[in-house]
Design a protein around this motif. Structure first.
Motif, PDB file in Angstrom:
ATOM      1  N   TYR A  94       0.853  -1.177   0.000  1.00  0.00           N
ATOM      2  CA  TYR A  94       0.000   0.000   0.000  1.00  0.00           C
ATOM      3  C   TYR A  94       0.890   1.227   0.000  1.00  0.00           C
ATOM      4  O   TYR A  94       1.867   1.302   0.743  1.00  0.00           O
ATOM      5  CB  TYR A  94      -0.897   0.054   1.244  1.00  0.00           C
ATOM      6  CG  TYR A  94      -1.607   1.386   1.380  1.00  0.00           C
ATOM      7  CD1 TYR A  94      -2.737   1.679   0.627  1.00  0.00           C
ATOM      8  CD2 TYR A  94      -1.103   2.359   2.220  1.00  0.00           C
ATOM      9  CE1 TYR A  94      -3.346   2.918   0.722  1.00  0.00           C
ATOM     10  CE2 TYR A  94      -1.716   3.599   2.323  1.00  0.00           C
ATOM     11  CZ  TYR A  94      -2.835   3.872   1.579  1.00  0.00           C
ATOM     12  OH  TYR A  94      -3.442   5.083   1.662  1.00  0.00           O
ATOM     13  N   GLU A  95       0.589   2.161  -0.853  1.00  0.00           N
ATOM     14  CA  GLU A  95       1.282   3.435  -0.864  1.00  0.00           C
ATOM     15  C   GLU A  95       0.276   4.500  -1.234  1.00  0.00           C
ATOM     16  O   GLU A  95      -0.406   4.382  -2.256  1.00  0.00           O
ATOM     17  CB  GLU A  95       2.432   3.417  -1.875  1.00  0.00           C
ATOM     18  CG  GLU A  95       3.256   4.663  -1.823  1.00  0.00           C
ATOM     19  CD  GLU A  95       4.516   4.570  -2.664  1.00  0.00           C
ATOM     20  OE1 GLU A  95       5.090   5.631  -2.952  1.00  0.00           O
ATOM     21  OE2 GLU A  95       4.937   3.474  -3.028  1.00  0.00           O
ATOM     22  N   PRO A  96       0.136   5.514  -0.388  1.00  0.00           N
ATOM     23  CA  PRO A  96      -0.854   6.556  -0.702  1.00  0.00           C
ATOM     24  C   PRO A  96      -0.472   7.303  -1.975  1.00  0.00           C
ATOM     25  O   PRO A  96       0.703   7.308  -2.375  1.00  0.00           O
ATOM     26  CB  PRO A  96      -0.800   7.470   0.518  1.00  0.00           C
ATOM     27  CG  PRO A  96       0.487   7.183   1.186  1.00  0.00           C
ATOM     28  CD  PRO A  96       0.870   5.778   0.827  1.00  0.00           C
ATOM     29  N   ASP A  97      -1.446   7.933  -2.568  1.00  0.00           N
ATOM     30  CA  ASP A  97      -1.226   8.718  -3.776  1.00  0.00           C
ATOM     31  C   ASP A  97      -0.283   9.862  -3.450  1.00  0.00           C
ATOM     32  O   ASP A  97      -0.607  10.764  -2.696  1.00  0.00           O
ATOM     33  CB  ASP A  97      -2.558   9.258  -4.284  1.00  0.00           C
ATOM     34  CG  ASP A  97      -2.407  10.090  -5.535  1.00  0.00           C
ATOM     35  OD1 ASP A  97      -1.297  10.142  -6.110  1.00  0.00           O
ATOM     36  OD2 ASP A  97      -3.409  10.703  -5.955  1.00  0.00           O
ATOM     37  N   ARG A  98       0.894   9.827  -4.004  1.00  0.00           N
ATOM     38  CA  ARG A  98       1.898  10.847  -3.705  1.00  0.00           C
ATOM     39  C   ARG A  98       1.741  12.080  -4.578  1.00  0.00           C
ATOM     40  O   ARG A  98       2.514  13.018  -4.473  1.00  0.00           O
ATOM     41  CB  ARG A  98       3.289  10.260  -3.854  1.00  0.00           C
ATOM     42  CG  ARG A  98       3.518   9.111  -2.896  1.00  0.00           C
ATOM     43  CD  ARG A  98       4.944   9.105  -2.437  1.00  0.00           C
ATOM     44  NE  ARG A  98       5.191   7.986  -1.566  1.00  0.00           N
ATOM     45  CZ  ARG A  98       5.296   8.105  -0.248  1.00  0.00           C
ATOM     46  NH1 ARG A  98       5.153   9.254   0.310  1.00  0.00           N
ATOM     47  NH2 ARG A  98       5.526   7.056   0.495  1.00  0.00           N
ATOM     48  N   THR A  99       0.769  12.094  -5.450  1.00  0.00           N
ATOM     49  CA  THR A  99       0.569  13.268  -6.302  1.00  0.00           C
ATOM     50  C   THR A  99      -0.374  14.270  -5.652  1.00  0.00           C
ATOM     51  O   THR A  99      -0.476  15.391  -6.106  1.00  0.00           O
ATOM     52  CB  THR A  99      -0.014  12.871  -7.680  1.00  0.00           C
ATOM     53  OG1 THR A  99      -1.278  12.215  -7.478  1.00  0.00           O
ATOM     54  CG2 THR A  99       0.938  11.940  -8.401  1.00  0.00           C
ATOM     55  N   SER A 100      -1.047  13.884  -4.579  1.00  0.00           N
ATOM     56  CA  SER A 100      -1.984  14.800  -3.934  1.00  0.00           C
ATOM     57  C   SER A 100      -1.251  15.772  -3.017  1.00  0.00           C
ATOM     58  O   SER A 100      -0.097  15.573  -2.661  1.00  0.00           O
ATOM     59  CB  SER A 100      -3.034  14.020  -3.127  1.00  0.00           C
ATOM     60  OG  SER A 100      -2.426  13.467  -1.984  1.00  0.00           O
TER      61      SER A 100
END
Length: 103
Positions: A94-100
């Protein structure tokens, strides 16, 4: 994946410095098709390293001087030399959206 323990605290420091230099150069070069990660187990001289290369790709880390020399730096501080890589199967990640902007 590789897992190893250094022979001394100084060896652990030197390996950590070599890994840090490798990541500094990778940040500058930004090779594609590869993912590299190293962890040090807190309070120990134990390390874990993971390397993922895209299917059908050659290892772009061989073209980066500091990552090409990393195995020798590790081997110099591990009792039995450089550890044999062991293949692992990813079960989940799992990796959160790093573009936000929510960072």
């Amino acid at each position: 994946m590789i897992e190893f323990e250094t022979d001394t605290d100084d060896g652990a420091r030197r390996v950590a410095e070599s890994v840090s230099r490798a990541f500094d150069e990778l940040a500058a070069v930004q090779p594609r098709g590869v993912c590299l990660a190293y962890w040090r187990v807190t309070g120990t001289n134990r390390f874990l390293g993971f390397l993922t290369i895209e299917d059908g790709s050659t290892n772009p880390l061989l073209e980066v001087a500091s990552t090409r020399s990393l195995p020798a730096a590790i081997a110099a501080h591990v009792y039995d030399g450089y550890p044999n890589p062991v293949p692992v199967d990813l079960i989940g990640t799992y990796e959160p959206d790093r573009t936000s902007d929510d960072r």
